[in-house]
Scaffold this motif. Structure first.
Motif, PDB file in Angstrom:
ATOM      1  N   GLY A  98      10.499 -15.262 -50.830  1.00  0.00           N
ATOM      2  CA  GLY A  98      11.341 -15.978 -49.881  1.00  0.00           C
ATOM      3  C   GLY A  98      11.334 -15.449 -48.470  1.00  0.00           C
ATOM      4  N   ARG A  99      10.375 -14.577 -48.136  1.00  0.00           N
ATOM      5  CA  ARG A  99      10.298 -14.020 -46.780  1.00  0.00           C
ATOM      6  C   ARG A  99       9.055 -14.572 -46.074  1.00  0.00           C
ATOM      7  N   MET A 100       9.003 -15.887 -45.990  1.00  0.00           N
ATOM      8  CA  MET A 100       7.806 -16.570 -45.509  1.00  0.00           C
ATOM      9  C   MET A 100       7.410 -16.181 -44.084  1.00  0.00           C
ATOM     10  N   ALA A 101       8.394 -15.859 -43.252  1.00  0.00           N
ATOM     11  CA  ALA A 101       8.090 -15.512 -41.858  1.00  0.00           C
ATOM     12  C   ALA A 101       7.279 -14.227 -41.751  1.00  0.00           C
ATOM     13  N   LEU A 102       7.302 -13.389 -42.800  1.00  0.00           N
ATOM     14  CA  LEU A 102       6.551 -12.137 -42.776  1.00  0.00           C
ATOM     15  C   LEU A 102       5.126 -12.295 -43.305  1.00  0.00           C
ATOM     16  N   CYS A 103       4.798 -13.479 -43.820  1.00  0.00           N
ATOM     17  CA  CYS A 103       3.438 -13.720 -44.316  1.00  0.00           C
ATOM     18  C   CYS A 103       2.441 -13.527 -43.183  1.00  0.00           C
ATOM     19  N   GLN A 104       1.367 -12.802 -43.464  1.00  0.00           N
ATOM     20  CA  GLN A 104       0.352 -12.570 -42.436  1.00  0.00           C
ATOM     21  C   GLN A 104      -0.627 -13.724 -42.325  1.00  0.00           C
ATOM     22  N   GLY A 105      -0.497 -14.691 -43.205  1.00  0.00           N
ATOM     23  CA  GLY A 105      -1.190 -15.967 -43.036  1.00  0.00           C
ATOM     24  C   GLY A 105      -2.693 -15.931 -43.045  1.00  0.00           C
ATOM     25  N   GLY A 106      -3.294 -14.965 -43.725  1.00  0.00           N
ATOM     26  CA  GLY A 106      -4.751 -14.877 -43.720  1.00  0.00           C
ATOM     27  C   GLY A 106      -5.419 -16.139 -44.224  1.00  0.00           C
ATOM     28  N   ASP A 107      -4.848 -16.761 -45.234  1.00  0.00           N
ATOM     29  CA  ASP A 107      -5.436 -17.967 -45.806  1.00  0.00           C
ATOM     30  C   ASP A 107      -5.225 -19.202 -44.942  1.00  0.00           C
ATOM     31  N   THR A 108      -4.415 -19.085 -43.901  1.00  0.00           N
ATOM     32  CA  THR A 108      -4.171 -20.240 -43.041  1.00  0.00           C
ATOM     33  C   THR A 108      -5.127 -20.280 -41.852  1.00  0.00           C
ATOM     34  N   ARG A 109      -5.964 -19.257 -41.727  1.00  0.00           N
ATOM     35  CA  ARG A 109      -6.980 -19.235 -40.665  1.00  0.00           C
ATOM     36  C   ARG A 109      -8.353 -19.465 -41.285  1.00  0.00           C
ATOM     37  N   ARG A 110      -9.270 -19.896 -40.478  1.00  0.00           N
ATOM     38  CA  ARG A 110     -10.618 -20.130 -40.996  1.00  0.00           C
ATOM     39  C   ARG A 110     -11.308 -18.808 -41.300  1.00  0.00           C
ATOM     40  N   PRO A 111     -12.065 -18.743 -42.395  1.00  0.00           N
ATOM     41  CA  PRO A 111     -12.725 -17.483 -42.767  1.00  0.00           C
ATOM     42  C   PRO A 111     -13.866 -17.138 -41.816  1.00  0.00           C
ATOM     43  N   LYS A 112     -14.276 -15.876 -41.854  1.00  0.00           N
ATOM     44  CA  LYS A 112     -15.421 -15.443 -41.051  1.00  0.00           C
ATOM     45  C   LYS A 112     -16.645 -16.259 -41.423  1.00  0.00           C
ATOM     46  N   GLY A 113     -17.390 -16.634 -40.403  1.00  0.00           N
ATOM     47  CA  GLY A 113     -18.591 -17.413 -40.637  1.00  0.00           C
ATOM     48  C   GLY A 113     -18.396 -18.908 -40.541  1.00  0.00           C
ATOM     49  N   ALA A 114     -17.134 -19.359 -40.646  1.00  0.00           N
ATOM     50  CA  ALA A 114     -16.843 -20.788 -40.520  1.00  0.00           C
ATOM     51  C   ALA A 114     -16.839 -21.176 -39.044  1.00  0.00           C
ATOM     52  N   PRO A 115     -17.106 -22.430 -38.734  1.00  0.00           N
ATOM     53  CA  PRO A 115     -17.053 -22.863 -37.333  1.00  0.00           C
ATOM     54  C   PRO A 115     -15.655 -22.652 -36.762  1.00  0.00           C
ATOM     55  N   PRO A 116     -15.547 -22.294 -35.495  1.00  0.00           N
ATOM     56  CA  PRO A 116     -14.214 -22.115 -34.902  1.00  0.00           C
ATOM     57  C   PRO A 116     -13.479 -23.451 -34.785  1.00  0.00           C
ATOM     58  N   ARG A 117     -12.173 -23.381 -34.806  1.00  0.00           N
ATOM     59  CA  ARG A 117     -11.385 -24.599 -34.622  1.00  0.00           C
ATOM     60  C   ARG A 117     -11.522 -25.135 -33.201  1.00  0.00           C
ATOM     61  N   ILE A 118     -11.612 -24.223 -32.234  1.00  0.00           N
ATOM     62  CA  ILE A 118     -11.626 -24.635 -30.824  1.00  0.00           C
ATOM     63  C   ILE A 118     -12.875 -24.080 -30.149  1.00  0.00           C
ATOM     64  N   THR A 119     -13.539 -24.909 -29.361  1.00  0.00           N
ATOM     65  CA  THR A 119     -14.686 -24.465 -28.566  1.00  0.00           C
ATOM     66  C   THR A 119     -14.601 -25.089 -27.177  1.00  0.00           C
ATOM     67  N   ARG A 120     -15.372 -24.528 -26.266  1.00  0.00           N
ATOM     68  CA  ARG A 120     -15.589 -25.192 -24.981  1.00  0.00           C
ATOM     69  C   ARG A 120     -16.624 -26.297 -25.174  1.00  0.00           C
ATOM     70  N   ASP A 121     -16.832 -27.068 -24.142  1.00  0.00           N
ATOM     71  CA  ASP A 121     -17.810 -28.152 -24.232  1.00  0.00           C
ATOM     72  C   ASP A 121     -19.210 -27.651 -24.560  1.00  0.00           C
ATOM     73  N   ASP A 122     -19.519 -26.401 -24.139  1.00  0.00           N
ATOM     74  CA  ASP A 122     -20.855 -25.857 -24.388  1.00  0.00           C
ATOM     75  C   ASP A 122     -20.967 -25.165 -25.748  1.00  0.00           C
ATOM     76  N   GLY A 123     -19.903 -25.231 -26.554  1.00  0.00           N
ATOM     77  CA  GLY A 123     -19.926 -24.631 -27.886  1.00  0.00           C
ATOM     78  C   GLY A 123     -19.401 -23.217 -27.956  1.00  0.00           C
ATOM     79  N   THR A 124     -19.025 -22.609 -26.819  1.00  0.00           N
ATOM     80  CA  THR A 124     -18.479 -21.249 -26.821  1.00  0.00           C
ATOM     81  C   THR A 124     -17.145 -21.215 -27.557  1.00  0.00           C
ATOM     82  N   PRO A 125     -16.964 -20.311 -28.525  1.00  0.00           N
ATOM     83  CA  PRO A 125     -15.701 -20.256 -29.268  1.00  0.00           C
ATOM     84  C   PRO A 125     -14.522 -19.896 -28.368  1.00  0.00           C
ATOM     85  N   VAL A 126     -13.382 -20.460 -28.668  1.00  0.00           N
ATOM     86  CA  VAL A 126     -12.127 -20.157 -27.975  1.00  0.00           C
ATOM     87  C   VAL A 126     -11.140 -19.637 -29.010  1.00  0.00           C
TER      88      VAL A 126
END
Length: 361
Positions: A98-126
């Motif tokens: 019941g202490r959800m605010a303390l979750c470090q949320g690792g599973d809620t972010r994309r794993p290493k090697g996956a495409p980034p959620r946000i990029t610039r127009d030239d494909g640079t990760p943000v």
């Protein structure tokens, strides 16, 4: 989409173009309608707290769901939502206790090697800041970083629930667990502090003392429920609080992140009272209790994001607003366009305004 980029610490944000990837199985794409300017963002912008760059700040937002991934079950396109930076996985030790605010949320972010959620127009990760990056016309987030709300809720007001109000009100309801009649001192009357004052009134606090050096903010705190106000920079600030309450407060809430405010919170306590630190203190700073404080049964604690369970708490806070209990209209000082984000932060530095909210067309 347009977004405000933080290229380097200490530099103004730069308006530019960014792209979002398609939603993954448990991801949600949101059209951002409004986003509050929070002092926490300023800590990253000024470099007080580190973060990978370039990034897009912003974490106090509301919007409309545009698209969802194949496994998303909690929201659907067209839903009005509030986002929250304390994204939770749902199955770690903190979540299942019941202490959800303390979750470090690792599973809620994309794993290493996956495409980034946000990029610039030239494909640079943000880099995505605090699971959200809401200073942009759209967001791509995990479904456990947003919650559906009543569609009657004005989204420019709903945005501030995502951080300031969840933090301040959650501290009263979830952390302090205030009993009607208890006394409260709130030190710092920005967005978080004002929400704390308002929540203390809703919870039935017997006396609410608001401390802020800016007279206009003290007046605003009185409008939101403070029974008394003081200037925390006065030499006898702690003495004033003790005298007003005939011995000190049951709960002292530090809501600004200044070391001196933490000291004042402890000094303002009655025997057996509890000080709660909400503000982002300097990383090398320590807050403590003296020997006599310990012998007097005083307690000191931290609280992250009001120890929220945001899928439950945020809809309740929306309901409080719609029923006229929660005064968000007074907390939101102004609305500004994305292009005025730097001016908004400069105004924040003066300490004179409550909350600026960025609105998108």
């Amino acid at each position: 989409m347009k977004a405000a980029f933080l290229e380097a610490a200490g530099q103004p944000l730069v308006i530019g173009e960014a792209r979002l990837d398609d939603p993954g199985p448990r991801e949600v794409r949101i059209r951002t309608v409004a986003c509050g300017l929070c002092h926490s963002d300023l800590h990253f912008i000024e470099g007080t707290y580190p973060h990978p760059m370039p990034c897009i700040p912003g974490h106090e937002a509301a919007g409309i769901v545009e698209a969802v991934g194949s496994e998303v079950r909690t929201v659907k396109p067209g839903d009005a939502v509030v986002t929250c930076l304390s994204a939770f996985c749902g199955h770690c030790e903190f979540c299942v206790t019941g202490r959800m605010a303390l979750c470090q949320g690792g599973d809620t972010r994309r794993p290493k090697g996956a495409p980034p959620r946000i990029t610039r127009d030239d494909g640079t990760p943000v880099a995505q800041m605090l699971n959200l990056s809401a200073f942009a016309e759209e967001m791509l987030v995990h479904e456990h970083a947003c919650v559906r709300i009543d569609p009657d809720m004005p989204l420019d007001k709903a945005a501030v629930i995502g951080c300031a109000v969840t933090t301040g009100a959650g501290t009263i309801f979830n952390v302090a667990k205030l009993t009607p009649g208890e006394t409260v001192a709130v030190i710092g009357c920005g967005g978080v502090g004002l929400a704390t004052v308002n929540a203390a009134k809703i919870a039935g606090a017997g006396r609410i003392i608001a401390a802020d050096p800016v007279p206009e903010k003290r007046a605003l705190a009185e409008k939101l429920g403070a029974t008394d106000t003081i200037d925390p920079l006065a030499d006898d600030a702690a003495k004033q609080i003790v005298e007003l309450t005939k011995g000190g407060v049951d709960h002292a809430i530090e809501a600004v992140g200044r070391p001196a405010s933490g000291v004042l919170a402890v000094k303002a306590l009655r025997r057996g009272g509890t000080a709660t630190i909400l503000g982002m203190m300097p990383l090398d700073h320590q807050v403590g209790l003296g020997a006599m404080d310990l012998l007097s049964g005083k307690k000191l604690q931290g609280a992250f994001m009001g120890a929220n369970r945001f899928p439950v708490d945020i809809p309740r806070l929306v309901d409080f607003y719609l029923r006229g209990l929660l005064d968000l209209d007074s907390i939101v000082a102004e609305t500004i366009p994305l292009e005025q984000v730097n001016e908004g932060f400069e105004k924040m530095k003066t300490g004179e305004a409550a909350r600026s909210v960025m609105v998108f067309n």
